[in-house]
Design a protein around this motif. Structure first.
Motif, PDB file in Angstrom:
ATOM      1  N   GLY A 156       0.802  -1.218   0.000  1.00 22.25           N
ATOM      2  CA  GLY A 156       0.000   0.000   0.000  1.00 22.25           C
ATOM      3  C   GLY A 156       0.835   1.269   0.000  1.00 22.25           C
ATOM      4  O   GLY A 156       0.319   2.361   0.199  1.00 22.25           O
ATOM      5  N   ARG A 157       2.127   1.129  -0.178  1.00 26.75           N
ATOM      6  CA  ARG A 157       2.980   2.323  -0.259  1.00 26.75           C
ATOM      7  C   ARG A 157       3.991   2.111  -1.367  1.00 26.75           C
ATOM      8  O   ARG A 157       4.851   1.248  -1.283  1.00 26.75           O
ATOM      9  CB  ARG A 157       3.694   2.548   1.060  1.00 26.75           C
ATOM     10  CG  ARG A 157       4.897   3.484   0.884  1.00 26.75           C
ATOM     11  CD  ARG A 157       5.716   3.609   2.115  1.00 26.75           C
ATOM     12  NE  ARG A 157       5.028   4.437   3.084  1.00 26.75           N
ATOM     13  CZ  ARG A 157       5.558   4.787   4.247  1.00 26.75           C
ATOM     14  NH1 ARG A 157       6.747   4.365   4.582  1.00 26.75           N
ATOM     15  NH2 ARG A 157       4.889   5.539   5.071  1.00 26.75           N
ATOM     16  N   TYR A 158       3.895   2.908  -2.392  1.00 24.31           N
ATOM     17  CA  TYR A 158       4.781   2.765  -3.537  1.00 24.31           C
ATOM     18  C   TYR A 158       5.427   4.090  -3.856  1.00 24.31           C
ATOM     19  O   TYR A 158       4.984   5.130  -3.395  1.00 24.31           O
ATOM     20  CB  TYR A 158       3.977   2.254  -4.743  1.00 24.31           C
ATOM     21  CG  TYR A 158       3.264   0.968  -4.432  1.00 24.31           C
ATOM     22  CD1 TYR A 158       3.948  -0.234  -4.490  1.00 24.31           C
ATOM     23  CD2 TYR A 158       1.942   0.976  -4.015  1.00 24.31           C
ATOM     24  CE1 TYR A 158       3.322  -1.412  -4.153  1.00 24.31           C
ATOM     25  CE2 TYR A 158       1.297  -0.203  -3.669  1.00 24.31           C
ATOM     26  CZ  TYR A 158       1.995  -1.397  -3.739  1.00 24.31           C
ATOM     27  OH  TYR A 158       1.377  -2.564  -3.396  1.00 24.31           O
ATOM     28  N   ARG A 159       6.465   4.032  -4.663  1.00 23.50           N
ATOM     29  CA  ARG A 159       7.167   5.272  -5.013  1.00 23.50           C
ATOM     30  C   ARG A 159       6.428   5.999  -6.133  1.00 23.50           C
ATOM     31  O   ARG A 159       6.475   7.209  -6.226  1.00 23.50           O
ATOM     32  CB  ARG A 159       8.604   4.944  -5.403  1.00 23.50           C
ATOM     33  CG  ARG A 159       9.387   4.543  -4.171  1.00 23.50           C
ATOM     34  CD  ARG A 159      10.831   4.278  -4.448  1.00 23.50           C
ATOM     35  NE  ARG A 159      11.544   4.168  -3.176  1.00 23.50           N
ATOM     36  CZ  ARG A 159      12.848   3.981  -3.068  1.00 23.50           C
ATOM     37  NH1 ARG A 159      13.588   3.882  -4.156  1.00 23.50           N
ATOM     38  NH2 ARG A 159      13.415   3.903  -1.890  1.00 23.50           N
ATOM     39  N   GLN A 160       5.804   5.220  -6.999  1.00 24.88           N
ATOM     40  CA  GLN A 160       4.813   5.836  -7.884  1.00 24.88           C
ATOM     41  C   GLN A 160       3.478   5.318  -7.402  1.00 24.88           C
ATOM     42  O   GLN A 160       3.216   4.117  -7.451  1.00 24.88           O
ATOM     43  CB  GLN A 160       5.007   5.447  -9.351  1.00 24.88           C
ATOM     44  CG  GLN A 160       3.876   6.003 -10.213  1.00 24.88           C
ATOM     45  CD  GLN A 160       4.049   5.755 -11.699  1.00 24.88           C
ATOM     46  OE1 GLN A 160       5.152   5.591 -12.195  1.00 24.88           O
ATOM     47  NE2 GLN A 160       2.936   5.720 -12.401  1.00 24.88           N
ATOM     48  N   PHE A 161       2.663   6.214  -6.896  1.00 25.75           N
ATOM     49  CA  PHE A 161       1.362   5.799  -6.403  1.00 25.75           C
ATOM     50  C   PHE A 161       0.312   6.694  -7.050  1.00 25.75           C
ATOM     51  O   PHE A 161       0.631   7.725  -7.641  1.00 25.75           O
ATOM     52  CB  PHE A 161       1.307   5.887  -4.879  1.00 25.75           C
ATOM     53  CG  PHE A 161       1.600   7.246  -4.323  1.00 25.75           C
ATOM     54  CD1 PHE A 161       2.907   7.719  -4.264  1.00 25.75           C
ATOM     55  CD2 PHE A 161       0.582   8.058  -3.858  1.00 25.75           C
ATOM     56  CE1 PHE A 161       3.184   8.981  -3.760  1.00 25.75           C
ATOM     57  CE2 PHE A 161       0.855   9.328  -3.347  1.00 25.75           C
ATOM     58  CZ  PHE A 161       2.159   9.785  -3.299  1.00 25.75           C
ATOM     59  N   PHE A 162      -0.931   6.273  -6.949  1.00 25.78           N
ATOM     60  CA  PHE A 162      -1.983   6.999  -7.648  1.00 25.78           C
ATOM     61  C   PHE A 162      -2.963   7.616  -6.671  1.00 25.78           C
ATOM     62  O   PHE A 162      -3.297   7.006  -5.658  1.00 25.78           O
ATOM     63  CB  PHE A 162      -2.705   6.069  -8.612  1.00 25.78           C
ATOM     64  CG  PHE A 162      -1.816   5.620  -9.740  1.00 25.78           C
ATOM     65  CD1 PHE A 162      -1.862   6.263 -10.968  1.00 25.78           C
ATOM     66  CD2 PHE A 162      -0.899   4.610  -9.558  1.00 25.78           C
ATOM     67  CE1 PHE A 162      -1.012   5.882 -12.000  1.00 25.78           C
ATOM     68  CE2 PHE A 162      -0.045   4.212 -10.583  1.00 25.78           C
ATOM     69  CZ  PHE A 162      -0.108   4.856 -11.812  1.00 25.78           C
ATOM     70  N   GLN A 163      -3.367   8.807  -6.995  1.00 28.03           N
ATOM     71  CA  GLN A 163      -4.336   9.474  -6.140  1.00 28.03           C
ATOM     72  C   GLN A 163      -5.543   9.926  -6.945  1.00 28.03           C
ATOM     73  O   GLN A 163      -5.426  10.356  -8.093  1.00 28.03           O
ATOM     74  CB  GLN A 163      -3.709  10.698  -5.472  1.00 28.03           C
ATOM     75  CG  GLN A 163      -2.699  10.328  -4.400  1.00 28.03           C
ATOM     76  CD  GLN A 163      -2.278  11.526  -3.573  1.00 28.03           C
ATOM     77  OE1 GLN A 163      -2.296  12.658  -4.037  1.00 28.03           O
ATOM     78  NE2 GLN A 163      -1.903  11.275  -2.327  1.00 28.03           N
ATOM     79  N   ILE A 164      -6.682   9.798  -6.301  1.00 26.13           N
ATOM     80  CA  ILE A 164      -7.914  10.382  -6.815  1.00 26.13           C
ATOM     81  C   ILE A 164      -8.253  11.494  -5.835  1.00 26.13           C
ATOM     82  O   ILE A 164      -8.430  11.222  -4.649  1.00 26.13           O
ATOM     83  CB  ILE A 164      -9.061   9.357  -6.831  1.00 26.13           C
ATOM     84  CG1 ILE A 164      -8.707   8.170  -7.717  1.00 26.13           C
ATOM     85  CG2 ILE A 164     -10.354  10.016  -7.286  1.00 26.13           C
ATOM     86  CD1 ILE A 164      -9.721   7.038  -7.653  1.00 26.13           C
ATOM     87  N   GLY A 165      -8.296  12.706  -6.316  1.00 30.51           N
ATOM     88  CA  GLY A 165      -8.491  13.794  -5.375  1.00 30.51           C
ATOM     89  C   GLY A 165      -9.411  14.868  -5.913  1.00 30.51           C
ATOM     90  O   GLY A 165      -9.746  14.886  -7.096  1.00 30.51           O
ATOM     91  N   ALA A 166      -9.800  15.765  -5.025  1.00 30.50           N
ATOM     92  CA  ALA A 166     -10.654  16.871  -5.433  1.00 30.50           C
ATOM     93  C   ALA A 166     -10.343  18.098  -4.595  1.00 30.50           C
ATOM     94  O   ALA A 166      -9.868  17.970  -3.467  1.00 30.50           O
ATOM     95  CB  ALA A 166     -12.123  16.492  -5.277  1.00 30.50           C
ATOM     96  N   GLU A 167     -10.593  19.249  -5.173  1.00 27.56           N
ATOM     97  CA  GLU A 167     -10.376  20.498  -4.472  1.00 27.56           C
ATOM     98  C   GLU A 167     -11.582  21.409  -4.719  1.00 27.56           C
ATOM     99  O   GLU A 167     -12.056  21.523  -5.852  1.00 27.56           O
ATOM    100  CB  GLU A 167      -9.124  21.221  -4.997  1.00 27.56           C
ATOM    101  CG  GLU A 167      -7.872  20.358  -5.184  1.00 27.56           C
ATOM    102  CD  GLU A 167      -7.247  19.883  -3.884  1.00 27.56           C
ATOM    103  OE1 GLU A 167      -7.609  20.402  -2.806  1.00 27.56           O
ATOM    104  OE2 GLU A 167      -6.396  18.978  -3.941  1.00 27.56           O
ATOM    105  N   ALA A 168     -12.074  22.019  -3.649  1.00 27.96           N
ATOM    106  CA  ALA A 168     -13.128  23.030  -3.766  1.00 27.96           C
ATOM    107  C   ALA A 168     -12.538  24.346  -3.305  1.00 27.96           C
ATOM    108  O   ALA A 168     -12.215  24.503  -2.129  1.00 27.96           O
ATOM    109  CB  ALA A 168     -14.333  22.641  -2.914  1.00 27.96           C
ATOM    110  N   ILE A 169     -12.373  25.263  -4.244  1.00 25.99           N
ATOM    111  CA  ILE A 169     -11.649  26.489  -3.946  1.00 25.99           C
ATOM    112  C   ILE A 169     -12.556  27.707  -4.098  1.00 25.99           C
ATOM    113  O   ILE A 169     -13.375  27.765  -5.025  1.00 25.99           O
ATOM    114  CB  ILE A 169     -10.432  26.642  -4.884  1.00 25.99           C
ATOM    115  CG1 ILE A 169      -9.584  25.368  -4.835  1.00 25.99           C
ATOM    116  CG2 ILE A 169      -9.591  27.850  -4.501  1.00 25.99           C
ATOM    117  CD1 ILE A 169      -8.458  25.348  -5.855  1.00 25.99           C
ATOM    118  N   GLY A 170     -12.375  28.662  -3.199  1.00 20.54           N
ATOM    119  CA  GLY A 170     -13.099  29.905  -3.349  1.00 20.54           C
ATOM    120  C   GLY A 170     -14.141  30.159  -2.276  1.00 20.54           C
ATOM    121  O   GLY A 170     -14.892  31.127  -2.362  1.00 20.54           O
ATOM    122  N   SER A 171     -14.182  29.304  -1.277  1.00 21.28           N
ATOM    123  CA  SER A 171     -15.131  29.525  -0.196  1.00 21.28           C
ATOM    124  C   SER A 171     -14.536  29.021   1.101  1.00 21.28           C
ATOM    125  O   SER A 171     -13.840  28.002   1.120  1.00 21.28           O
ATOM    126  CB  SER A 171     -16.445  28.786  -0.465  1.00 21.28           C
ATOM    127  OG  SER A 171     -17.227  28.748   0.726  1.00 21.28           O
TER     128      SER A 171
END
Length: 423
Positions: free
Chosen positions: A118-133
């Motif tokens: 579960g820990r790699y040097r190339q790993f993948f992320q699914i992420g999100a950002e809500a900006i402006g509030s």
RNA sequence: GCGGCUGUAGCUCAGCUGGUAGUAGCGCCAGAUUGUGAUUCUGGAUGUCAUGGGUUCAAAUCCCAUCAGCCGCCCCA
């Protein structure tokens, strides 16, 4: 033999299907929350991460892939994506977009750590950002969204065994956190000598980490340490209460854990994390939090308060795999077995016709029917389509249902309907 | 970066206290007469025993180093 370099790996079928499924679920949830994809470069100027993530964090200090480009610029493979998204936000003046700006991303990140499960040097992320509030309602909605993704992947929102567990906290703001840190340091000055060696070191280098110590003997001491929640300023306290009331309103189970600390400098106020039992020591599937000061630290002229999260996709896939041991193996609908030159010639156009009807087809290149059926069986094909001189002469197609073992002679018009019938 | 465990055919492994690998299981390939799979039978291929050194008449087996994986620490998704 040349092998994949340490900490990287190939994702092969059928495991790659799980990755696709997870990503498809995430994209669909993002769509329903009106988040849109942003793709930023995989490498950036080193200073972006140094300033965004924090000069003194371990990530920047010793875990980045950094090198000097030919013109002398220091380049770094992105260790996380929030700083890049914020850079793009500032660079392209995305603050001009009305309302809360909502982005998501899926992609590889790089960190030079010792690999383990579960820990790699190339790993993948699914992420999100809500900006402006800076509204706590956005915090709650972001958390709701991430919970929806996990549920959509088949994980259960219960702490026991195969479920996941949501932990939230507030780490205060630049106004109230220093006060808490002073209180913590003061208390540790007298307490640390009685604690484990790691904690004695942490008390100096990274006091927040003491709160996270797992040594059982230290727990009594940790319980007497000051809680960040008792040191929140009025605004932070109010913010945190509203987040919680909205989570309640959505029926989302969570635990407030004042000891939840985050390693990245830019976090303030709301932070959260979700753990999953199937993961062992690296049990955190995702983490996130609010980062209202990040834009300014990247020289933004306009404030850009935001909150985001990132899911460790490698870990999410592990959890999903642990849940559903044997996923339906997606295989071909039709294994086409032509015999003879005439059949070979016809097989091409027939395959094309079936494919354009949305049916997956693989054609045998083996002349022996016996062999073709053997392969069809091993691949788990739903049907074998037998095409030989007899069929060509009669203008029919022999369709064999591999599971049932029955076969019937059909006309070309009947074929597609029959294949679709029991799919 | 630190500590522990592990490394034999594609996969799972056996190989005792050193004598130079196994009719092993699964898988793969071929055959049991000419156009029918899943069961069965028969035959076959495949390993520089992770890599490099060392000890020894002799090492997969002992020692050292390196690499990789796993587990934990640091830290973190």
């Amino acid at each position: 033999m040349i092998k994949a370099i340490k900490g990287t790996r190939d994702i092969l079928p059928p495991a790659s299907a799980v990755w696709n499924r997870v990503e498809a679920v995430a994209r669909e949830v993002f769509r329903t929350f009106n988040y849109h994809e942003i793709r930023t470069p995989i490498f950036e100027e080193t200073s972006l991460f140094a300033r965004g993530v924090g000069e003194d964090t371990d990530i920047v200090g010793k875990e980045m892939y950094t090198w000097e480009d030919r013109d002398g610029t220091s380049i770094t493979l992105r260790p996380e994506n929030t700083a890049s998204v914020m850079r793009a936000y500032i660079e392209h003046r995305l603050d001009q977009i009305p309302g809360v700006k909502k982005f998501y991303y899926i992609g590889p990140m790089f960190r030079r750590e010792r690999p383990q499960k579960g820990r790699y040097r190339q790993f993948f992320q699914i992420g999100a950002e809500a900006i402006g509030s800076d509204s706590p309602i956005v915090d709650a909605e972001v958390i709701e969204m991430v919970v929806e993704i996990l549920k959509g992947c088949g994980l259960k929102p219960v702490p026991e065994k195969d479920g996941f567990h949501l932990i939230i906290n507030s780490v205060g703001c630049p106004k109230c956190r220093p006060e808490f840190m002073n209180a913590l340091r003061e208390k540790l000055a007298t307490l640390a000598p009685q604690m484990c060696a790691d904690c004695q070191r942490r008390a100096v280098t990274n006091p927040l980490r003491v709160l996270d110590c797992k040594v059982p003997e230290d727990q009594v001491h940790i319980d007497t340490l000051p809680s960040i929640l008792d040191h929140l300023c009025e605004e932070c306290h109010g913010h945190f209460k509203i987040v919680q009331s909205h989570l309640h309103g959505r029926g989302i189970a969570y635990e407030v854990r004042p000891r939840l600390v985050r390693g990245l400098d830019y976090y303030m106020r709301t932070t959260f994390e979700i753990t999953h039992g199937a993961l062992g020591a690296q049990n955190s599937v995702l983490g996130g939090g609010r980062y209202d000061g990040l834009a300014e630290s990247l020289d933004s002229k306009v404030p850009a308060p935001g909150i985001g999260f990132s899911i460790g996709e490698d870990r999410l896939v592990l959890s999903v795999e642990a849940m559903s041991a044997s996923e339906e193996s997606n295989t071909v609908d039709v294994y086409l077995a032509p015999m003879g030159d005439a059949a070979d010639a016809l097989a091409g156009t027939l395959a094309a016709e079936l494919r354009s009807a949305g049916i997956s087809v693989e054609r045998s290149v083996d002349r022996k029917l016996k062999r073709a059926l053997e392969v069809a069986n091993k691949m788990g094909a739903r049907f074998a389509l037998i095409l030989g001189d007899n069929e060509i002469a009669a203008g029919t197609y022999l369709l064999k249902d591999m599971a049932a073992g029955e076969q019937e002679s059909l006309t070309r018009d009947q074929l597609i309907a029959r294949i679709r019938k029991n799919s």
